[in-house]
Write a protein that holds these residues in place. Sequence first.
Motif, PDB file in Angstrom:
ATOM      1  N   ARG A  36       0.852  -1.186   0.000  1.00  0.00           N
ATOM      2  CA  ARG A  36       0.000   0.000   0.000  1.00  0.00           C
ATOM      3  C   ARG A  36       0.885   1.232   0.000  1.00  0.00           C
ATOM      4  NH1 ARG A  36      -5.415  -0.777   1.976  1.00  0.00           N
ATOM      5  NH2 ARG A  36      -5.771  -2.969   2.416  1.00  0.00           N
ATOM      6  N   VAL A  37       0.523   2.185  -0.832  1.00  0.00           N
ATOM      7  CA  VAL A  37       1.224   3.470  -0.849  1.00  0.00           C
ATOM      8  C   VAL A  37       0.221   4.508  -0.368  1.00  0.00           C
ATOM      9  CG1 VAL A  37       2.368   5.196  -2.280  1.00  0.00           C
ATOM     10  CG2 VAL A  37       2.756   2.772  -2.728  1.00  0.00           C
ATOM     11  N   ASN A  38       0.558   5.161   0.736  1.00  0.00           N
ATOM     12  CA  ASN A  38      -0.327   6.145   1.366  1.00  0.00           C
ATOM     13  C   ASN A  38      -1.718   5.564   1.621  1.00  0.00           C
ATOM     14  OD1 ASN A  38       1.761   8.064   1.301  1.00  0.00           O
ATOM     15  ND2 ASN A  38       1.203   8.651  -0.777  1.00  0.00           N
ATOM     16  N   ARG A  61       5.292 -10.426   8.260  1.00  0.00           N
ATOM     17  CA  ARG A  61       5.587  -9.197   8.995  1.00  0.00           C
ATOM     18  C   ARG A  61       5.184  -7.999   8.151  1.00  0.00           C
ATOM     19  NH1 ARG A  61      11.497  -6.836  10.155  1.00  0.00           N
ATOM     20  NH2 ARG A  61      10.797  -5.088  11.376  1.00  0.00           N
ATOM     21  N   GLU A  62       4.729  -6.924   8.789  1.00  0.00           N
ATOM     22  CA  GLU A  62       4.409  -5.703   8.045  1.00  0.00           C
ATOM     23  C   GLU A  62       5.538  -4.702   8.210  1.00  0.00           C
ATOM     24  OE1 GLU A  62       0.694  -2.882   7.031  1.00  0.00           O
ATOM     25  OE2 GLU A  62       0.931  -3.391   9.138  1.00  0.00           O
ATOM     26  N   ARG A  63       6.040  -4.230   7.078  1.00  0.00           N
ATOM     27  CA  ARG A  63       7.081  -3.192   7.085  1.00  0.00           C
ATOM     28  C   ARG A  63       6.414  -1.880   6.710  1.00  0.00           C
ATOM     29  NH1 ARG A  63      12.480  -4.853   6.492  1.00  0.00           N
ATOM     30  NH2 ARG A  63      12.800  -2.693   7.047  1.00  0.00           N
ATOM     31  N   ILE A  64       6.668  -0.839   7.473  1.00  0.00           N
ATOM     32  CA  ILE A  64       6.145   0.496   7.197  1.00  0.00           C
ATOM     33  C   ILE A  64       7.342   1.409   7.019  1.00  0.00           C
ATOM     34  CG2 ILE A  64       4.707   2.385   8.018  1.00  0.00           C
ATOM     35  CD1 ILE A  64       3.358   0.272   9.881  1.00  0.00           C
ATOM     36  N   VAL A  65       7.490   1.957   5.814  1.00  0.00           N
ATOM     37  CA  VAL A  65       8.620   2.836   5.531  1.00  0.00           C
ATOM     38  C   VAL A  65       8.135   4.101   4.847  1.00  0.00           C
ATOM     39  CG1 VAL A  65      10.309   0.962   5.381  1.00  0.00           C
ATOM     40  CG2 VAL A  65       9.150   1.702   3.325  1.00  0.00           C
ATOM     41  N   TYR A  84      15.135   5.375   3.095  1.00  0.00           N
ATOM     42  CA  TYR A  84      13.813   5.346   3.712  1.00  0.00           C
ATOM     43  C   TYR A  84      13.932   5.509   5.223  1.00  0.00           C
ATOM     44  CZ  TYR A  84      14.923   0.421   4.674  1.00  0.00           C
ATOM     45  OH  TYR A  84      15.520  -0.741   5.079  1.00  0.00           O
ATOM     46  N   ILE A  85      12.803   5.892   5.823  1.00  0.00           N
ATOM     47  CA  ILE A  85      12.702   5.996   7.269  1.00  0.00           C
ATOM     48  C   ILE A  85      11.827   4.838   7.713  1.00  0.00           C
ATOM     49  CG2 ILE A  85      11.933   7.412   9.205  1.00  0.00           C
ATOM     50  CD1 ILE A  85      12.237   9.818   7.152  1.00  0.00           C
ATOM     51  N   ASP A  86      12.373   3.938   8.514  1.00  0.00           N
ATOM     52  CA  ASP A  86      11.656   2.732   8.931  1.00  0.00           C
ATOM     53  C   ASP A  86      10.774   3.028  10.136  1.00  0.00           C
ATOM     54  OD1 ASP A  86      10.782   0.166   9.207  1.00  0.00           O
ATOM     55  OD2 ASP A  86      12.771  -0.735   9.434  1.00  0.00           O
ATOM     56  N   LYS A  87       9.468   2.856   9.969  1.00  0.00           N
ATOM     57  CA  LYS A  87       8.507   3.061  11.051  1.00  0.00           C
ATOM     58  C   LYS A  87       7.816   1.742  11.407  1.00  0.00           C
ATOM     59  CE  LYS A  87       7.563   7.887  10.170  1.00  0.00           C
ATOM     60  NZ  LYS A  87       6.544   8.905  10.032  1.00  0.00           N
TER      61      LYS A  87
END
Length: 126
Positions: A36-38, A61-65, A84-87
Amino acid sequence: MAGEQGSARVDSWIWSVRLTKTRSIASDACRGGHVRVNGVRVKPAHAVKAGDEIRLRHDGRERIVVVSRIIAKRVGATVAAECYIDKSPPPPPREEAVAVPVRDRGAGRPTKRDRRNIEKLFGRRD
């Protein structure tokens, strides 16, 4: 840096920053609705730009960057981490491996007593 552009394909960018091992895995994840993007599910050819939030479900696992830099070619891990900033939430702890009873080689088939003890150990008793 060579290879930087204003936008890139989402599957290519995910692969370039080493979130997936291969580009085809990244494309399959997009087609399967795991990217998903935005907040919007996207196809592999969707353009990403700096500031976009990408959510990728991969390997359980879900990665949010958040995209901080666009790159078109795959780069080393240290350079990729700067793009990227890993959240992402921290990965879940690994479960302890379940102990499997070991029989001596050549001991043959378990006896009825052995089988009952194994079932009792694993809690499979009816």
